[in-house]
Design a protein around this motif. Structure first.
Motif, PDB file in Angstrom:
ATOM      1  N   MET A 148       0.838  -1.199   0.000  1.00 54.09           N
ATOM      2  CA  MET A 148       0.000   0.000   0.000  1.00 54.09           C
ATOM      3  C   MET A 148       0.874   1.250   0.000  1.00 54.09           C
ATOM      4  N   THR A 149       0.443   2.250  -0.746  1.00 54.48           N
ATOM      5  CA  THR A 149       1.171   3.506  -0.796  1.00 54.48           C
ATOM      6  C   THR A 149       0.781   4.382   0.391  1.00 54.48           C
ATOM      7  N   THR A 150       1.565   5.433   0.586  1.00 56.70           N
ATOM      8  CA  THR A 150       1.249   6.379   1.662  1.00 56.70           C
ATOM      9  C   THR A 150      -0.110   7.024   1.440  1.00 56.70           C
ATOM     10  N   ASN A 151      -0.410   7.381   0.196  1.00 60.11           N
ATOM     11  CA  ASN A 151      -1.705   7.999  -0.106  1.00 60.11           C
ATOM     12  C   ASN A 151      -2.860   7.048   0.177  1.00 60.11           C
ATOM     13  N   GLN A 152      -2.688   5.768  -0.133  1.00 63.26           N
ATOM     14  CA  GLN A 152      -3.745   4.805   0.143  1.00 63.26           C
ATOM     15  C   GLN A 152      -3.959   4.626   1.643  1.00 63.26           C
ATOM     16  N   LEU A 153      -2.864   4.564   2.391  1.00 67.76           N
ATOM     17  CA  LEU A 153      -2.996   4.459   3.839  1.00 67.76           C
ATOM     18  C   LEU A 153      -3.667   5.690   4.433  1.00 67.76           C
ATOM     19  N   PHE A 154      -3.295   6.858   3.945  1.00 66.42           N
ATOM     20  CA  PHE A 154      -3.928   8.094   4.415  1.00 66.42           C
ATOM     21  C   PHE A 154      -5.427   8.063   4.138  1.00 66.42           C
ATOM     22  N   ALA A 155      -5.797   7.681   2.913  1.00 69.10           N
ATOM     23  CA  ALA A 155      -7.213   7.634   2.547  1.00 69.10           C
ATOM     24  C   ALA A 155      -7.963   6.593   3.381  1.00 69.10           C
ATOM     25  N   LEU A 156      -7.366   5.425   3.589  1.00 70.35           N
ATOM     26  CA  LEU A 156      -8.037   4.372   4.346  1.00 70.35           C
ATOM     27  C   LEU A 156      -8.267   4.786   5.792  1.00 70.35           C
ATOM     28  N   PHE A 157      -7.236   5.284   6.451  1.00 68.75           N
ATOM     29  CA  PHE A 157      -7.380   5.671   7.855  1.00 68.75           C
ATOM     30  C   PHE A 157      -8.329   6.857   8.012  1.00 68.75           C
ATOM     31  N   SER A 158      -8.242   7.812   7.106  1.00 65.02           N
ATOM     32  CA  SER A 158      -9.145   8.964   7.160  1.00 65.02           C
ATOM     33  C   SER A 158     -10.588   8.542   6.962  1.00 65.02           C
ATOM     34  N   ASP A 159     -10.823   7.629   6.010  1.00 67.07           N
ATOM     35  CA  ASP A 159     -12.191   7.167   5.756  1.00 67.07           C
ATOM     36  C   ASP A 159     -12.734   6.366   6.925  1.00 67.07           C
ATOM     37  N   LEU A 160     -11.877   5.557   7.549  1.00 66.85           N
ATOM     38  CA  LEU A 160     -12.331   4.807   8.716  1.00 66.85           C
ATOM     39  C   LEU A 160     -12.736   5.752   9.843  1.00 66.85           C
ATOM     40  N   ALA A 161     -11.974   6.806  10.049  1.00 68.50           N
ATOM     41  CA  ALA A 161     -12.329   7.793  11.077  1.00 68.50           C
ATOM     42  C   ALA A 161     -13.654   8.463  10.741  1.00 68.50           C
ATOM     43  N   LEU A 162     -13.833   8.834   9.471  1.00 70.99           N
ATOM     44  CA  LEU A 162     -15.087   9.466   9.044  1.00 70.99           C
ATOM     45  C   LEU A 162     -16.263   8.515   9.236  1.00 70.99           C
ATOM     46  N   ILE A 163     -16.068   7.254   8.880  1.00 67.64           N
ATOM     47  CA  ILE A 163     -17.128   6.254   9.018  1.00 67.64           C
ATOM     48  C   ILE A 163     -17.545   6.102  10.477  1.00 67.64           C
ATOM     49  N   LEU A 164     -16.567   5.968  11.360  1.00 70.74           N
ATOM     50  CA  LEU A 164     -16.867   5.758  12.774  1.00 70.74           C
ATOM     51  C   LEU A 164     -17.638   6.932  13.358  1.00 70.74           C
TER      52      LEU A 164
END
Length: 421
Positions: free
Chosen positions: A1-17
């Motif tokens: 996974m790239t840095t951008n993908q990790l940023f997007a994944l973690f940010s989206d998980l926070a938004l979802i929660l």
């Protein structure tokens, strides 16, 4: 996974929660199950309100498979807990009332759903016509046992005669509905070159019942039954439900059946504390992280923005079949057994709740190819509306001014599970 993908994944998980938690709280404030707000959170982040451009920006294509994988794990854990909490005592000695109400609330909506499928089959062009017809019937026949139990608890109805009867009917109906869905999955998923894998279902069930269950009993005995859940036991449970789901997925059934069956074979006798600990430890992880991801995954696939006149007409037909089939099936059967009209209406309203169980079944249908994106969106909307209807209808049919003892005499059937309570 790239840095951008990790940023997007973690940010989206926070938004979802955060969004799922906030809308879940709003739903509870409105006397609705939290699942309503959580599903609406998913739809709000999808293309229905934001459009594909904004939705794709928030949830890039590259991370959606990761969200889907987390959602699948959430489904597996949820189905395990459903199987774990399934009270087999509700299925024994329930009498003709619970059995006939359950069967009626399955058969009538199944038949109407199958007829509706015949009307919709040409416009939606499913990959498997017979599977589509059977799936639509099954989807219309579902009652969400966990959501029903939560509604009864929130309204303090779980120990009333009609509440106990509804739980027994829903438990029986759940078993029948999952069996029907398993048949649909076998028909649709077994059409490929590896259809002979379905023959492994019999030895799989045998291993689960006569090998896995005794081993689990030994594990429970080693913990004393009432002890707190040990790290070893937690590891066994998690690994077991995932492996069981993997096996059923491989042999041609959906992984939800393996996870559910693993929960069913878990020892139930004298293990209340251990099961409560399992539910708390695993359930909290699922409800606070994995299930919100599942709701977002559902919402991202829902697009009601371009339905047009024909789409809303189809939605009207779906709602008519969904509500009338479950309501009339339960109401008429209860009335035939002498239950009062008011209690019969309350029971029929409770049996019409669908919630998360319906969403899991619809997701399975989308993955199998028996539902396209358009019909999937309409069915998800139906699941949300029918679940949200339960609270207002219960307030209408059973207002606080009506005492339970005013309704007991006509409804108390000596053969029903609520007799003597």
């Amino acid at each position: 996974m790239t840095t951008n993908q990790l940023f997007a994944l973690f940010s989206d998980l926070a938004l979802i929660l955060v969004l799922a938690h906030l809308l879940g709280m709003v739903a509870r404030r409105l006397s609705q199950p939290a699942v309503i707000g959580e599903v609406l959170a998913g739809i709000a982040l999808g293309p229905t309100l934001l459009g594909h451009t904004v939705s794709d920006f928030l949830f890039p294509t590259g991370i959606r498979p990761m969200l889907t994988a987390l959602a699948d794990v959430g489904m597996a854990v949820f189905m395990f807990i459903v199987g774990l909490e399934l009270d087999r005592g509700l299925l024994r000695g329930t009498g003709r009332l619970a059995v006939t109400v359950s069967v009626s609330s399955i058969v009538l909506p199944f038949g109407l759903g199958a007829l509706l499928a015949l009307l919709l089959v040409d416009d939606n062009a499913p990959d498997h016509r017979l599977g589509f017809v059977l799936f639509m019937g099954t989807a219309m026949a579902v009652t969400a046992f966990p959501v029903l139990a939560r509604i009864l608890t929130d309204r303090k109805m779980q120990h009333t005669p009609v509440g106990g009867l509804a739980l027994a009917c829903a438990a029986i109906g759940d078993v029948l509905a999952w069996c029907m869905l398993a048949a649909v999955v076998a028909i649709v998923g077994g059409a490929g070159a590896d259809q002979w894998y379905l023959l492994l279902l019999v030895p799989y069930a045998g291993v689960m019942l006569w090998v896995v269950r005794p081993l689990l009993r030994g594990l429970v005995a080693a913990t004393g039954g009432t002890a707190r859940l040990s790290p070893v036991a937690l590891t066994v449970v998690l690994a077991g439900l995932l492996m069981s789901g993997a096996v059923t997925e491989k042999i041609g059934l959906h992984f939800i059946f393996g996870a559910f069956f693993f929960g069913v074979v878990m020892p139930k006798e004298s293990t209340e504390q251990l099961r409560a600990d399992i539910t708390e430890r695993i359930g909290h992880m699922s409800s606070h992280l994995l299930l919100p991801v599942f709701f977002i995954s559902v919402g991202l696939k829902v697009d009601l923005s371009h339905l047009g006149r024909s789409g809303w007409l189809d939605f009207g037909l779906i709602m008519l079949v969904a509500v009338s089939g479950k309501f009339l099936g339960a109401f008429l059967s209860a009335r035939a057994h002498g239950v009062t009209a008011r209690q019969s209406a309350v029971l029929a309203t409770l049996m019409n709740t669908r919630g998360l169980t319906e969403l899991i079944i619809l997701t399975a249908g989308l993955q199998l190819g028996v539902l396209n994106d358009r019909l999937y969106s309409l069915m998800v909307a139906m699941a949300v509306v029918t679940t949200a209807m339960a609270g207002p209808l219960l307030s209408l049919f059973q207002p606080d001014t009506v005492a339970d003892h005013d309704l007991l005499p006509a409804a108390r059937d000596p053969r029903s599970p609520t007799a003597g309570r």
